[in-house]
Design a protein around this motif. Structure first.
Motif, PDB file in Angstrom:
ATOM      1  N   THR A   1     -79.923  57.471  49.213  1.00 27.63           N
ATOM      2  CA  THR A   1     -79.120  58.102  50.260  1.00 27.63           C
ATOM      3  C   THR A   1     -79.562  57.570  51.619  1.00 27.63           C
ATOM      4  O   THR A   1     -80.756  57.443  51.885  1.00 27.63           O
ATOM      5  CB  THR A   1     -79.321  59.633  50.227  1.00 27.63           C
ATOM      6  OG1 THR A   1     -79.058  60.109  48.919  1.00 27.63           O
ATOM      7  CG2 THR A   1     -78.399  60.333  51.195  1.00 27.63           C
ATOM      8  N   CYS A   2     -78.606  57.274  52.461  1.00 31.41           N
ATOM      9  CA  CYS A   2     -78.887  56.783  53.811  1.00 31.41           C
ATOM     10  C   CYS A   2     -79.604  57.869  54.619  1.00 31.41           C
ATOM     11  O   CYS A   2     -79.165  59.019  54.653  1.00 31.41           O
ATOM     12  CB  CYS A   2     -77.582  56.387  54.488  1.00 31.41           C
ATOM     13  SG  CYS A   2     -77.799  55.755  56.166  1.00 31.41           S
ATOM     14  N   LYS A   3     -80.698  57.506  55.274  1.00 36.33           N
ATOM     15  CA  LYS A   3     -81.438  58.458  56.110  1.00 36.33           C
ATOM     16  C   LYS A   3     -80.668  58.819  57.374  1.00 36.33           C
ATOM     17  O   LYS A   3     -80.802  59.916  57.893  1.00 36.33           O
ATOM     18  CB  LYS A   3     -82.805  57.875  56.498  1.00 36.33           C
ATOM     19  CG  LYS A   3     -83.780  57.793  55.355  1.00 36.33           C
ATOM     20  CD  LYS A   3     -85.116  57.226  55.811  1.00 36.33           C
ATOM     21  CE  LYS A   3     -86.104  57.151  54.674  1.00 36.33           C
ATOM     22  NZ  LYS A   3     -87.390  56.564  55.096  1.00 36.33           N
ATOM     23  N   GLU A   4     -79.840  57.900  57.875  1.00 37.12           N
ATOM     24  CA  GLU A   4     -79.116  58.106  59.128  1.00 37.12           C
ATOM     25  C   GLU A   4     -77.929  59.049  58.965  1.00 37.12           C
ATOM     26  O   GLU A   4     -77.729  59.955  59.771  1.00 37.12           O
ATOM     27  CB  GLU A   4     -78.626  56.749  59.674  1.00 37.12           C
ATOM     28  CG  GLU A   4     -77.878  56.832  60.981  1.00 37.12           C
ATOM     29  CD  GLU A   4     -78.763  57.213  62.148  1.00 37.12           C
ATOM     30  OE1 GLU A   4     -78.233  57.808  63.107  1.00 37.12           O
ATOM     31  OE2 GLU A   4     -79.973  56.942  62.109  1.00 37.12           O
ATOM     32  N   CYS A   5     -77.121  58.855  57.919  1.00 34.43           N
ATOM     33  CA  CYS A   5     -75.885  59.643  57.810  1.00 34.43           C
ATOM     34  C   CYS A   5     -75.743  60.391  56.485  1.00 34.43           C
ATOM     35  O   CYS A   5     -74.694  60.986  56.238  1.00 34.43           O
ATOM     36  CB  CYS A   5     -74.674  58.764  58.074  1.00 34.43           C
ATOM     37  SG  CYS A   5     -74.551  57.341  57.002  1.00 34.43           S
ATOM     38  N   ALA A   6     -76.772  60.358  55.644  1.00 32.84           N
ATOM     39  CA  ALA A   6     -76.832  61.134  54.401  1.00 32.84           C
ATOM     40  C   ALA A   6     -75.763  60.766  53.371  1.00 32.84           C
ATOM     41  O   ALA A   6     -75.446  61.553  52.502  1.00 32.84           O
ATOM     42  CB  ALA A   6     -76.793  62.628  54.698  1.00 32.84           C
ATOM     43  N   GLN A   7     -75.218  59.555  53.470  1.00 29.95           N
ATOM     44  CA  GLN A   7     -74.224  59.100  52.499  1.00 29.95           C
ATOM     45  C   GLN A   7     -74.921  58.406  51.326  1.00 29.95           C
ATOM     46  O   GLN A   7     -75.921  57.716  51.510  1.00 29.95           O
ATOM     47  CB  GLN A   7     -73.260  58.104  53.154  1.00 29.95           C
ATOM     48  CG  GLN A   7     -72.372  58.724  54.195  1.00 29.95           C
ATOM     49  CD  GLN A   7     -71.408  59.716  53.581  1.00 29.95           C
ATOM     50  OE1 GLN A   7     -70.681  59.404  52.653  1.00 29.95           O
ATOM     51  NE2 GLN A   7     -71.415  60.930  54.109  1.00 29.95           N
ATOM     52  N   PRO A   8     -74.384  58.551  50.117  1.00 26.18           N
ATOM     53  CA  PRO A   8     -74.923  57.806  48.977  1.00 26.18           C
ATOM     54  C   PRO A   8     -74.760  56.305  49.213  1.00 26.18           C
ATOM     55  O   PRO A   8     -73.718  55.861  49.702  1.00 26.18           O
ATOM     56  CB  PRO A   8     -74.077  58.270  47.797  1.00 26.18           C
ATOM     57  CG  PRO A   8     -73.466  59.561  48.228  1.00 26.18           C
ATOM     58  CD  PRO A   8     -73.308  59.464  49.720  1.00 26.18           C
ATOM     59  N   ALA A   9     -75.778  55.550  48.867  1.00 26.05           N
ATOM     60  CA  ALA A   9     -75.758  54.103  49.073  1.00 26.05           C
ATOM     61  C   ALA A   9     -75.134  53.400  47.878  1.00 26.05           C
ATOM     62  O   ALA A   9     -75.176  53.894  46.754  1.00 26.05           O
ATOM     63  CB  ALA A   9     -77.174  53.592  49.266  1.00 26.05           C
ATOM     64  N   THR A  10     -74.557  52.240  48.136  1.00 25.26           N
ATOM     65  CA  THR A  10     -74.163  51.370  47.046  1.00 25.26           C
ATOM     66  C   THR A  10     -75.387  50.531  46.685  1.00 25.26           C
ATOM     67  O   THR A  10     -76.189  50.170  47.554  1.00 25.26           O
ATOM     68  CB  THR A  10     -72.979  50.452  47.422  1.00 25.26           C
ATOM     69  OG1 THR A  10     -73.362  49.626  48.519  1.00 25.26           O
ATOM     70  CG2 THR A  10     -71.754  51.267  47.788  1.00 25.26           C
ATOM     71  N   VAL A  11     -75.539  50.229  45.395  1.00 22.71           N
ATOM     72  CA  VAL A  11     -76.753  49.568  44.900  1.00 22.71           C
ATOM     73  C   VAL A  11     -76.389  48.282  44.197  1.00 22.71           C
ATOM     74  O   VAL A  11     -75.473  48.246  43.367  1.00 22.71           O
ATOM     75  CB  VAL A  11     -77.508  50.486  43.912  1.00 22.71           C
ATOM     76  CG1 VAL A  11     -78.754  49.802  43.391  1.00 22.71           C
ATOM     77  CG2 VAL A  11     -77.838  51.822  44.550  1.00 22.71           C
ATOM     78  N   GLU A  12     -77.079  47.220  44.557  1.00 26.27           N
ATOM     79  CA  GLU A  12     -77.001  45.955  43.830  1.00 26.27           C
ATOM     80  C   GLU A  12     -78.417  45.605  43.393  1.00 26.27           C
ATOM     81  O   GLU A  12     -79.373  45.822  44.147  1.00 26.27           O
ATOM     82  CB  GLU A  12     -76.475  44.843  44.724  1.00 26.27           C
ATOM     83  CG  GLU A  12     -75.047  45.002  45.158  1.00 26.27           C
ATOM     84  CD  GLU A  12     -74.604  43.895  46.097  1.00 26.27           C
ATOM     85  OE1 GLU A  12     -75.217  42.795  46.059  1.00 26.27           O
ATOM     86  OE2 GLU A  12     -73.681  44.117  46.866  1.00 26.27           O
ATOM     87  N   SER A  13     -78.563  45.087  42.183  1.00 29.39           N
ATOM     88  CA  SER A  13     -79.889  44.670  41.732  1.00 29.39           C
ATOM     89  C   SER A  13     -79.771  43.424  40.883  1.00 29.39           C
ATOM     90  O   SER A  13     -78.734  43.169  40.265  1.00 29.39           O
ATOM     91  CB  SER A  13     -80.570  45.788  40.942  1.00 29.39           C
ATOM     92  OG  SER A  13     -79.867  46.072  39.750  1.00 29.39           O
ATOM     93  N   GLY A  14     -80.847  42.653  40.886  1.00 25.29           N
ATOM     94  CA  GLY A  14     -80.886  41.438  40.089  1.00 25.29           C
ATOM     95  C   GLY A  14     -82.323  40.994  39.870  1.00 25.29           C
ATOM     96  O   GLY A  14     -83.192  41.262  40.692  1.00 25.29           O
ATOM     97  N   TYR A  15     -82.573  40.326  38.749  1.00 25.13           N
ATOM     98  CA  TYR A  15     -83.920  39.876  38.422  1.00 25.13           C
ATOM     99  C   TYR A  15     -84.313  38.635  39.192  1.00 25.13           C
ATOM    100  O   TYR A  15     -83.471  37.821  39.526  1.00 25.13           O
ATOM    101  CB  TYR A  15     -84.026  39.584  36.924  1.00 25.13           C
ATOM    102  CG  TYR A  15     -83.984  40.828  36.079  1.00 25.13           C
ATOM    103  CD1 TYR A  15     -85.063  41.688  36.026  1.00 25.13           C
ATOM    104  CD2 TYR A  15     -82.849  41.157  35.358  1.00 25.13           C
ATOM    105  CE1 TYR A  15     -85.025  42.842  35.275  1.00 25.13           C
ATOM    106  CE2 TYR A  15     -82.791  42.309  34.601  1.00 25.13           C
ATOM    107  CZ  TYR A  15     -83.892  43.147  34.567  1.00 25.13           C
ATOM    108  OH  TYR A  15     -83.827  44.287  33.816  1.00 25.13           O
ATOM    109  N   GLY A  16     -85.608  38.550  39.465  1.00 23.93           N
ATOM    110  CA  GLY A  16     -86.171  37.366  40.066  1.00 23.93           C
ATOM    111  C   GLY A  16     -85.816  37.134  41.509  1.00 23.93           C
ATOM    112  O   GLY A  16     -86.011  36.063  42.040  1.00 23.93           O
ATOM    113  N   GLY A  17     -85.278  38.168  42.180  1.00 20.20           N
ATOM    114  CA  GLY A  17     -84.847  38.014  43.565  1.00 20.20           C
ATOM    115  C   GLY A  17     -85.940  37.725  44.426  1.00 20.20           C
ATOM    116  O   GLY A  17     -86.319  37.297  45.314  1.00 20.20           O
TER     117      GLY A  17
END
Length: 79
Positions: free
Chosen positions: A63-79
């Motif tokens: 959740t964003c600390k500034e506006c309390a909105q749920p964040a979108t998440v991207e993830s990947g290996y070896g980044g």
């Protein structure tokens, strides 16, 4: 013991546009197996994690600390 794997997490706030990326590291060796971090801390997002240690951590919520909105998440290996 070195880093044997990593996952890069990128969080974005759809409301205010905040964006941040952090790596979660798996430290270990061929002899001792995995030792994942328990998660990662973000400067702009509140996060909750599960797992760690022998199990790769999973991001449960962000959740964003500034506006309390749920964040979108991207993830990947070896980044």
């Amino acid at each position: 013991m070195g880093t044997i794997d990593s996952t890069l997490y990128t969080l974005r706030c759809p409301k205010c546009g905040a964006i941040e990326s952090v790596k979660v590291l798996d430290k270990g060796s061929g002899w001792g197996g995995s030792s994942w971090q328990d998660g990662a801390d973000f400067a702009n997002f509140n996060t909750a994690w599960s797992g760690g240690g022998a199990q790769e951590p999973e991001l449960v919520s962000a959740t964003c600390k500034e506006c309390a909105q749920p964040a979108t998440v991207e993830s990947g290996y070896g980044g």
